[in-house]
Design a protein around this motif. Structure first.
Motif, PDB file in Angstrom:
ATOM      1  N   ALA A  91      19.314  12.863  -5.922  1.00  0.00           N
ATOM      2  CA  ALA A  91      19.198  12.652  -4.490  1.00  0.00           C
ATOM      3  C   ALA A  91      20.179  11.665  -3.931  1.00  0.00           C
ATOM      4  N   GLY A  92      20.263  10.410  -4.686  1.00  0.00           N
ATOM      5  CA  GLY A  92      21.081   9.645  -4.327  1.00  0.00           C
ATOM      6  C   GLY A  92      22.784   9.792  -4.283  1.00  0.00           C
ATOM      7  N   PHE A  93      22.812  10.790  -5.308  1.00  0.00           N
ATOM      8  CA  PHE A  93      24.347  11.057  -5.760  1.00  0.00           C
ATOM      9  C   PHE A  93      24.731  12.080  -4.511  1.00  0.00           C
ATOM     10  N   ALA A  94      23.713  13.071  -4.536  1.00  0.00           N
ATOM     11  CA  ALA A  94      24.111  13.959  -3.732  1.00  0.00           C
ATOM     12  C   ALA A  94      24.367  13.410  -2.134  1.00  0.00           C
ATOM     13  N   THR A  95      23.402  12.385  -1.716  1.00  0.00           N
ATOM     14  CA  THR A  95      23.407  12.097  -0.443  1.00  0.00           C
ATOM     15  C   THR A  95      24.775  11.358  -0.301  1.00  0.00           C
ATOM     16  N   ALA A  96      25.190  10.631  -1.224  1.00  0.00           N
ATOM     17  CA  ALA A  96      26.403   9.541  -1.207  1.00  0.00           C
ATOM     18  C   ALA A  96      27.610  10.552  -1.277  1.00  0.00           C
ATOM     19  N   VAL A  97      27.524  11.374  -1.862  1.00  0.00           N
ATOM     20  CA  VAL A  97      28.714  12.593  -1.984  1.00  0.00           C
ATOM     21  C   VAL A  97      29.124  13.102  -0.594  1.00  0.00           C
ATOM     22  N   GLU A  98      27.808  13.520   0.084  1.00  0.00           N
ATOM     23  CA  GLU A  98      27.891  14.209   1.222  1.00  0.00           C
ATOM     24  C   GLU A  98      28.392  13.434   2.326  1.00  0.00           C
ATOM     25  N   THR A  99      27.630  12.130   2.420  1.00  0.00           N
ATOM     26  CA  THR A  99      27.763  11.191   3.513  1.00  0.00           C
ATOM     27  C   THR A  99      29.121  10.409   3.128  1.00  0.00           C
ATOM     28  N   GLY A 100      29.446  10.045   2.156  1.00  0.00           N
ATOM     29  CA  GLY A 100      30.493   9.289   1.606  1.00  0.00           C
ATOM     30  C   GLY A 100      30.049   7.745   1.726  1.00  0.00           C
ATOM     31  N   SER A 101      28.805   7.629   1.772  1.00  0.00           N
ATOM     32  CA  SER A 101      28.458   6.020   1.532  1.00  0.00           C
ATOM     33  C   SER A 101      27.260   5.945   0.441  1.00  0.00           C
ATOM     34  N   PRO A 102      27.669   5.140  -0.380  1.00  0.00           N
ATOM     35  CA  PRO A 102      26.609   4.977  -1.548  1.00  0.00           C
ATOM     36  C   PRO A 102      25.416   4.065  -1.005  1.00  0.00           C
TER      37      PRO A 102
END
Lengths: 360, 306
Positions: free
Chosen positions: B52-63
């Protein structure tokens, strides 16, 4: 307000009905999941549950039911004995791997001798391998009070690394052109766990699973030890007063489940899978946990649950190749089934009553 | 074999990175167990948080948003466990296992399109003077913010449990839920909050693996870290600072064995790779004798029947 009232006796009707309701609920929730993945839910469910049994190519899939179901039943029977007594062996996957390695290793040591004794020797070695691996958490628990859940689970990761090590080293096929993995046992008659009746998928593992079901049924219903297991699970204090020796019970339950998981590993590696390789294990040890619960920790229930779970594997494979359904979806599906089952168990032990809100 | 290639300063710095996911997950589970609930689903919540964290970070560009999403995902999954054990009165061991099996499948399903993707990088904090200090600088002052969050979390949980009223109530619920209920505390609500806190922590710990430690997504990448976190709670005998110590010990074992692998030590790679698990077992054996600080109601379900 909805309130829960504890039933004086667990409801027999609900105890039998919950697995069925859970399967139905999982089908609905799974259908929604498949729809969310952009697949036709009705077709997906039909592909998983109907096609392997009654579809056009069912003659091909039906034998697979025995092949996939046997290891699940074999492992789950062992696990259920412990679960009933509150002894949690979660590391069946590791015992399965070690059984396969020990059994195959014992056979391969004698390659290429031909003898009718080799296969029985491998069976014994496989059972011993799984038993020994399960004895580690058992002895640590009885001697030092170490938590058997954590230890048996850690040992799965250790066994996986050991499996990688022997596939690349000790048991590697010297004629394998450098590829990891052992000799293929299917092509060596003395060690091959072949189909007993051609075209049925019936091999020695299936026979062993049926024997285990009968053995567990007799043990639980007709034998003092089975009574002690049930008593310990239901009333640990009473069990101690009744003279149950907890140490012996832990050793017996973990040992038996380890030996059965080891057997399952050996039958798999000498039959359907054919060789020791880095990832020949496919998580049967973990799925068997679901099978054990779905079967209500009852031998006959486990037999049925094992069949159902095998069906989801086979149907899942068909859905994967025909509909492009990801294989992980089946894993989610199986996990959901366990959720629904645990949640619906409520109805077995509690009565839902409507009443006025109480002042708490 | 070339042991001189191992730089002790870098070793300690990477040890802290390796320890952080275990630490954060273990602190979360510690709070859950203090409330009297045994949630064996840490591994499942971690791997779900990782994707979930990985996908969100990739989509939003924000870790950072990724970590937030991981916490939410872990907490959401833990609510399932909470419902099963608190409302439906299901067995805690079985429910925890169900959570892990479900989480492993769910994460594999969610992660299918993220295999091989590179996540946005989390920048390390650079404090001008301090991080330039020799030896101490790179060890203590050159890390990402989540690592410091882990240490701060340990301190906060310790202080909360030891000094605050909320901590006292939490411990009361974990020691004797019937007495706490009789005193008017909402046992179910308190336990659910603890479970969700544990889920959020496990999610963040998982995301730390996929976003910072590795950083990429592969199926089943937590590889038992969640179970080590569970063992760590026993090791720490339910004390936050000892959990920190233990996490660094396990982080140390992981990093040292990786360094030995890289240096080409004569021990086969597989035996080095199994060492963290073997050492966890050994440590468990040594410390299992001390159960004195285990919450008395741990693993027992609560049902207000009167």
């Amino acid at each position: 307000m909805i309130r829960l009232e504890k039933r004086p006796q667990p409801s027999r009707v609900w105890s039998m009905a919950t697995p069925l309701v859970a399967v139905l609920a999982t089908m609905i929730a799974g259908g929604l999941l498949f729809a969310a993945l952009g697949k036709n839910p009705v077709e997906a469910i039909r592909t998983i549950f109907w096609d392997p049994l009654f579809g056009e190519f069912a003659f091909y899939y039906r034998p697979q039911l025995l092949v996939k179901g046997a290891p699940l039943v074999l492992i789950a029977i062992g696990l259920s004995l412990g679960f009933r007594a509150g002894i949690w062996n979660i590391g069946a996957e590791g015992q399965y791997i070690m059984g396969a390695i020990c059994g195959a290793g014992a056979g391969l040591a004698l390659y290429p001798t031909d003898s009718a004794l080799i296969f029985p020797l491998m069976v014994v070695a496989g059972a011993l391998g799984g038993w020994a691996w399960a004895m580690i958490p058992a002895v640590l628990k009885t001697r030092f009070g170490t938590n058997e859940i954590l230890v048996s689970l850690m040992l799965v990761y250790v066994a996986e690394q050991f499996l990688a090590s022997v596939s690349l080293g000790l048991l590697k096929n010297p004629e394998g052109f450098g590829f990891p993995g052992s000799r293929n046992l299917q092509s060596w008659d003395s060690a091959h766990n072949a189909e007993l009746i051609t075209g049925t998928g019936m091999h020695w593992g299936v026979v062993a699973a049926l024997i285990a079901v009968i053995f567990a049924y007799v043990l639980l219903n007709r034998h003092m030890l089975g009574y002690h297991i049930r008593l310990t699970g239901e009333a640990p204090r009473a069990a101690r007063f009744a003279g149950v020796n907890p140490t012996r019970l832990v050793l017996f339950c973990l040992g038996t489940s380890g030996a059965l998981a080891g057997l399952a590993g050996l039958f798999e590696v000498s039959g359907p899978s054919g060789q020791i390789s880095i990832d020949f294990n496919v998580g049967y040890g973990f799925t068997a946990i679901i099978v054990a619960f779905l079967g209500r920790l009852h031998p006959v229930g486990i037999l049925l649950a094992g069949g159902l779970m095998a069906l989801t594997y086979i149907g899942g494979d068909i859905a994967q190749s025909n509909m492009g359904l990801p294989s992980a979806a089946i894993q989610v599906f199986q996990g959901m089934l366990l959720f629904f089952l645990l949640a619906l168990d409520l109805l077995t032990n509690f009565r839902i009553a409507l009443s006025k809100p109480e002042v708490v | 074999m070339d042991l001189s290639a191992i730089n002790p300063v870098l070793l300690i710095a990477s040890l802290m990175v390796a320890a952080t996911p275990i630490l954060i997950a273990a602190i979360g589970e510690l709070v859950v167990e203090k409330s009297g609930v045994l949630n064996l689903g840490v591994e499942g919540m971690m791997i779900t948080g990782a994707i979930a964290g990985f996908a969100t970070a990739v989509e939003t560009g924000s870790p950072l948003i990724g970590f937030l999403a991981a916490a939410v995902a872990g907490a959401a999954l833990s609510v399932l466990f909470g419902f099963l054990t608190l409302v439906a009165q299901a067995n805690q061991v079985a429910s925890g296992l169900a959570l892990t099996l479900f989480g492993l499948g769910l994460s594999a399903l969610m992660g299918q399109s993220y295999v091989g993707v590179k996540p946005p990088q989390m920048s390390d904090i650079h404090i001008p003077v301090l991080s330039d200090l020799p030896v101490i600088g790179p060890i203590l002052f050159g890390h990402d913010i989540i690592l410091y969050f882990g240490i701060a979390l340990t301190a906060a949980v310790w202080a909360l449990l030891k000094f605050s009223r909320a901590g006292l109530v939490l411990r009361a619920v974990g020691e004797n839920h019937d007495a706490a209920h009789a005193l008017g505390y909402k046992v179910i609500r308190i336990r659910l909050m603890a479970i969700m806190f544990g889920g959020a922590c496990a999610g963040i710990g998982g995301a730390y693996i996929s976003l910072i430690r590795v950083p990429q997504w592969t199926e089943g990448m937590t590889a038992g870290v969640g179970w080590i976190a569970l063992a760590l709670v026993v090791f720490a005998s339910w004390k936050p600072w000892r959990a920190l110590l233990g996490a660094y010990l396990f982080g140390g074992v992981t990093v040292v064995q990786l360094n030995l692998q890289a240096a080409g030590v004569a021990i086969p790679v597989e035996y080095l790779a199994m060492s963290p698990y073997v050492i966890t077992i050994i440590v468990l054996v040594i410390l299992s004798a001390d159960k004195s600080s285990a919450p008395a109601a741990l693993g027992r379900n609560f049902h207000a029947s009167r």
